[in-house]
Design a protein around this motif. Structure first.
Motif, PDB file in Angstrom:
ATOM      1  N   ILE A 107       0.829  -1.205   0.000  1.00  0.00           N
ATOM      2  CA  ILE A 107       0.000   0.000   0.000  1.00  0.00           C
ATOM      3  C   ILE A 107       0.864   1.257   0.000  1.00  0.00           C
ATOM      4  O   ILE A 107       0.599   2.197  -0.762  1.00  0.00           O
ATOM      5  N   PHE A 108       1.904   1.284   0.800  1.00  0.00           N
ATOM      6  CA  PHE A 108       2.771   2.471   0.825  1.00  0.00           C
ATOM      7  C   PHE A 108       3.535   2.643  -0.487  1.00  0.00           C
ATOM      8  O   PHE A 108       3.719   3.769  -0.950  1.00  0.00           O
ATOM      9  N   LEU A 109       3.971   1.544  -1.085  1.00  0.00           N
ATOM     10  CA  LEU A 109       4.643   1.644  -2.378  1.00  0.00           C
ATOM     11  C   LEU A 109       3.694   2.224  -3.425  1.00  0.00           C
ATOM     12  O   LEU A 109       4.067   3.149  -4.167  1.00  0.00           O
ATOM     13  N   CYS A 110       2.472   1.719  -3.470  1.00  0.00           N
ATOM     14  CA  CYS A 110       1.494   2.243  -4.428  1.00  0.00           C
ATOM     15  C   CYS A 110       1.162   3.706  -4.144  1.00  0.00           C
ATOM     16  O   CYS A 110       1.084   4.513  -5.075  1.00  0.00           O
ATOM     17  N   PHE A 112       3.065   5.956  -2.775  1.00  0.00           N
ATOM     18  CA  PHE A 112       4.205   6.770  -3.196  1.00  0.00           C
ATOM     19  C   PHE A 112       4.224   6.941  -4.714  1.00  0.00           C
ATOM     20  O   PHE A 112       4.360   8.053  -5.221  1.00  0.00           O
ATOM     21  N   VAL A 113       4.077   5.848  -5.448  1.00  0.00           N
ATOM     22  CA  VAL A 113       4.128   5.922  -6.915  1.00  0.00           C
ATOM     23  C   VAL A 113       2.957   6.751  -7.451  1.00  0.00           C
ATOM     24  O   VAL A 113       3.146   7.570  -8.348  1.00  0.00           O
ATOM     25  N   PHE A 114       1.775   6.581  -6.872  1.00  0.00           N
ATOM     26  CA  PHE A 114       0.615   7.354  -7.337  1.00  0.00           C
ATOM     27  C   PHE A 114       0.792   8.843  -7.051  1.00  0.00           C
ATOM     28  O   PHE A 114       0.311   9.681  -7.815  1.00  0.00           O
ATOM     29  N   LYS A 115       1.462   9.206  -5.977  1.00  0.00           N
ATOM     30  CA  LYS A 115       1.710  10.615  -5.679  1.00  0.00           C
ATOM     31  C   LYS A 115       2.845  11.170  -6.535  1.00  0.00           C
ATOM     32  O   LYS A 115       2.869  12.366  -6.833  1.00  0.00           O
ATOM     33  N   LEU A 116       3.755  10.305  -6.907  1.00  0.00           N
ATOM     34  CA  LEU A 116       4.939  10.729  -7.647  1.00  0.00           C
ATOM     35  C   LEU A 116       4.654  10.973  -9.127  1.00  0.00           C
ATOM     36  O   LEU A 116       5.204  11.897  -9.721  1.00  0.00           O
ATOM     37  N   THR A 117       3.802  10.141  -9.708  1.00  0.00           N
ATOM     38  CA  THR A 117       3.615  10.211 -11.153  1.00  0.00           C
ATOM     39  C   THR A 117       2.177   9.904 -11.558  1.00  0.00           C
ATOM     40  O   THR A 117       1.464   9.201 -10.846  1.00  0.00           O
ATOM     41  N   ALA A 122       3.773   3.194 -14.744  1.00  0.00           N
ATOM     42  CA  ALA A 122       4.416   3.173 -13.423  1.00  0.00           C
ATOM     43  C   ALA A 122       3.398   2.788 -12.357  1.00  0.00           C
ATOM     44  O   ALA A 122       3.691   1.981 -11.457  1.00  0.00           O
ATOM     45  N   ARG A 123       2.216   3.355 -12.448  1.00  0.00           N
ATOM     46  CA  ARG A 123       1.167   3.032 -11.480  1.00  0.00           C
ATOM     47  C   ARG A 123       0.759   1.557 -11.589  1.00  0.00           C
ATOM     48  O   ARG A 123       0.605   0.872 -10.581  1.00  0.00           O
ATOM     49  N   GLY A 124       0.575   1.103 -12.813  1.00  0.00           N
ATOM     50  CA  GLY A 124       0.223  -0.303 -13.025  1.00  0.00           C
ATOM     51  C   GLY A 124       1.318  -1.240 -12.541  1.00  0.00           C
ATOM     52  O   GLY A 124       1.043  -2.290 -11.965  1.00  0.00           O
ATOM     53  N   GLY A 125       2.570  -0.842 -12.772  1.00  0.00           N
ATOM     54  CA  GLY A 125       3.701  -1.641 -12.299  1.00  0.00           C
ATOM     55  C   GLY A 125       3.738  -1.730 -10.788  1.00  0.00           C
ATOM     56  O   GLY A 125       4.018  -2.798 -10.219  1.00  0.00           O
TER      57      GLY A 125
END
Length: 183
Positions: A107-110, A112-117, A122-125
């Motif tokens: 959840i934290f990885l997702c 971070f990625v959703f906030k970053l880009t 990238a989000r799907g990955g």
């Protein structure tokens, strides 16, 4: 429940030395090793997120420890002689700290990625990687004879709840401070 025992026994029917080592490594990545890697990455990329992630992870592990002792459910290999102990884990079974940890990591990885880009790949990955990590970690705990399916569900739910609370805290704090940063 017998179906939970049958799932573990079924997974262990295909046991091999290579598969056991693989699942032991997956278990490690889905808990403390994964935390250390992600915490270091967050620390260099966004310290506030790293701190909230660290507090959430450690708090979740602490809560899990308390619940394990209150519930006091023995590990499957202790209760059923047909289940092999393919790990060196001690302690109680319910709830699964590995399920909790892997869900917090995912959840934290997702987040971070959703906030970053906004990049859909990238989000799907991030979603795909997190999903595979959670599924493999939970499967590893069954295969290794450490948990019942219900232990995994309870651990995953706790991980999702505490992660959601932490992320809501981040978002609320961001609005209160009025920052336009992504975190």
């Amino acid at each position: 429940m017998q179906f939970e025992v049958d799932i573990i026994v079924g997974l262990q029917k295909v046991a091999s030395e290579g598969l056991t080592v693989f699942f032991q490594l997956v278990s490690l990545l889905g808990s403390y090793l994964g935390f250390i890697i992600l915490f270091i990455a967050f620390f260099f990329l966004n310290r506030r997120l790293a701190y909230v992630f660290g507090i959430t992870f450690i708090g979740g592990v602490g809560l899990n420890y308390i619940l394990k002792h209150l519930i006091n459910r023995p590990r499957p290999f202790v209760s059923y002689p047909e289940i092999l102990n393919l790990s060196d884990t001690l302690g109680k079974s319910m709830p699964s700290s590995h399920a909790l940890c892997s869900v917090v990591l995912g959840i934290f990885l997702c987040y971070f990625v959703f906030k970053l880009t906004k990049n859909i790949w990238a989000r799907g990955g991030a979603i795909a990687f997190s999903s595979v990590l959670i599924i493999l970690t939970c499967t590893s705990r069954l295969y290794l004879g450490m948990h019942y399916l219900t232990d995994l569900f309870v651990g995953a739910i706790i991980g999702a709840v505490i992660s959601t609370i932490a992320i809501l805290y981040i978002e609320k704090r961001k609005k209160k401070v009025g920052t336009k940063n992504t975190f």
